[in-house]
Design a protein around this motif. Structure first.
Motif, short mmCIF file in Angstrom:
data_model
loop_
_atom_site.label_atom_id
_atom_site.label_comp_id
_atom_site.label_asym_id
_atom_site.label_seq_id
_atom_site.Cartn_x
_atom_site.Cartn_y
_atom_site.Cartn_z
N SER A 279 90.57 -73.50 -3.47
CA SER A 279 91.96 -73.50 -3.31
C SER A 279 92.52 -73.40 -5.01
O SER A 279 91.63 -73.79 -6.16
N THR A 280 93.71 -73.21 -5.37
CA THR A 280 94.19 -73.04 -6.58
C THR A 280 94.31 -74.35 -7.28
O THR A 280 94.21 -74.56 -8.30
N HIS A 281 94.56 -75.66 -6.59
CA HIS A 281 94.15 -76.85 -6.75
C HIS A 281 93.03 -77.01 -7.56
O HIS A 281 93.07 -78.06 -8.57
N LEU A 335 87.90 -75.77 -24.31
CA LEU A 335 88.12 -75.18 -22.97
C LEU A 335 87.64 -75.97 -21.79
O LEU A 335 87.84 -75.44 -20.60
N MET A 336 86.76 -77.04 -22.08
CA MET A 336 86.13 -77.59 -21.10
C MET A 336 86.93 -78.88 -20.34
O MET A 336 86.32 -79.64 -19.57
N GLY A 337 88.39 -78.66 -20.36
CA GLY A 337 89.24 -79.77 -19.73
C GLY A 337 88.85 -79.65 -18.27
O GLY A 337 88.91 -78.72 -17.72
N VAL A 338 89.17 -80.96 -17.73
CA VAL A 338 88.71 -81.02 -16.04
C VAL A 338 90.01 -80.38 -15.44
O VAL A 338 91.25 -80.74 -16.07
N PRO A 339 90.21 -79.61 -14.55
CA PRO A 339 91.29 -79.32 -13.76
C PRO A 339 92.22 -80.50 -13.35
O PRO A 339 91.85 -81.59 -13.12
N LEU A 340 93.49 -80.29 -13.32
CA LEU A 340 94.58 -81.35 -12.96
C LEU A 340 94.37 -81.43 -11.55
O LEU A 340 94.66 -80.40 -10.66
N PHE A 341 94.36 -82.42 -10.76
CA PHE A 341 94.35 -82.69 -9.21
C PHE A 341 94.81 -84.28 -9.11
O PHE A 341 94.11 -85.10 -9.48
N PRO A 342 95.68 -84.37 -8.23
CA PRO A 342 96.31 -83.21 -7.38
C PRO A 342 97.80 -82.71 -8.18
O PRO A 342 97.90 -83.05 -9.52
#
Length: 342
Positions: A279-281, A335-342
């Motif tokens: 998912s894009t999430h 650039l190793m930042g964790v994706p934003l969720f939710p």
């Protein structure tokens, strides 16, 4: 000492994304920000979410002392970008985020973008900025042309399959769902909330999208013969992300293996377990790409789903990844930042 960075076109979405990422980059420091239409303003006025960073005020391009700059990011619209870059110092390292230097053939550029190229010599010098596939060339380059966000998504999906010879090159369909930020920050009627929200539409239908020029160039070069894909983008009322559902003719397990081999050592690309799709999430706000493969009920066909963040891995994150290589910094730095969720 941190490398001194200038951002030209800092008031757009990709400019703001560059600032967000460089703000925590240990090897880069923002020394100058240019945005001719907003020169004299602070970044806090243009983007209040950046007010805590103590950034330099916006200036015009001709006010920047490029003798003090190690690398410039150019985040301007196509046509404008080539005109600005043409007049920058010839020794300056540049990462261009526009479309102006992506296509190697000047006639192809004019075909897809509607105007003659005005910096032909620089176009010949530019290296295509799909990092995972042009890493060595980028490291030695002075001018790198960032890819289109849709073009990057499609190439992460299809290039390994062409290289492995596991799909029919005449049976490729790319169905992309794209966030509205890909259209930029300029006011457009069809992007107003009342026009866009609660809806979903295809655009550039029938092979008119400009990123097809990149697909034609890159896939045909890789295959050694002409390759044309069917590609239809769809506009989603969301801020970030691209989800590409690709339909290909080939064995699903062979396709899974091709991805696992191609991306085994790539820090930003994750191949999901067979049968899982992303998912894009899962990649929002990050420089990561997730790829999932599933078999189709029709034997000998497969479905591949690819997700990335159009503003980060599709544009500004990719640009910083390339700049790291050009400046001799670790490729993953900042650039190793964790994706934003939710």
């Amino acid at each position: 000492m941190a490398k001194q960075i200038a951002i030209i076109g800092a008031s757009g979405y990709t400019g703001a994304e560059l600032i967000r990422l460089i703000a925590t980059h240990p090897g880069m420091e923002i020394a100058a920000l240019a945005a001719n239409s907003k020169a004299g303003q602070s970044m806090a006025q243009v983007y209040p979410h950046l007010r805590h960073l103590g950034l330099p005020d916006l200036v015009t391009v001709d006010q920047i002392d490029f003798g003090q700059i190690d690398l410039a990011f150019c985040a301007l619209p196509h046509k404008t970008s080539q005109e600005v870059i043409r007049d920058l110092p010839k020794t300056l390292k540049i990462v261009d985020l526009s479309a102006d230097f992506r296509l190697r053939d000047a006639d192809e550029y004019e075909k897809w973008y509607g105007n003659p190229h005005s910096a032909i010599k620089m176009q010949a010098e530019a290296v295509y900025g799909l990092t995972e596939f042009y890493r060595d060339d980028i490291t030695a380059a002075r001018l790198v042309a960032g890819t289109g966000c849709n073009a990057a998504t499609g190439q992460f999906t299809i290039r390994p399959l062409i290289e492995a010879g596991v799909i029919d090159l005449d049976e490729i369909i790319l169905d992309m769902k794209c966030a509205v930020s890909g259209a930029g920050r300029s006011l457009k009627e069809n992007l107003l909330h009342a026009e866009l929200s609660e809806g979903y539409n295809a655009y550039a239908v029938g092979g008119t999208h400009r990123h097809l020029g990149e697909f034609d160039q890159e896939f045909s070069k890789l295959a050694g013969r002409p390759v044309q894909v069917q590609f239809t983008p769809h506009l989603l009322p969301v801020n970030r992300g691209i989800l590409c559902t690709s339909y290909v003719k080939g064995g699903a397990q062979a396709i899974q293996k091709a991805y696992e081999m191609a991306y085994a050592d790539e820090p930003f690309i994750s191949v999901l377990p067979f049968g899982e799709t992303p998912s894009t999430h899962h990649v929002r706000g990050s420089n990561f790409v997730h790829i999932g493969v599933a078999g189709d009920r029709i034997p000998g066909r497969a479905i591949v789903v690819t997700a990335l963040d159009n503003l980060c891995k599709g544009s500004s994150g990719q640009a910083i990844q390339n700049a790291n290589l050009m400046l001799g910094l670790p490729e993953t730095e900042g650039l190793m930042g964790v994706p934003l969720f939710p």
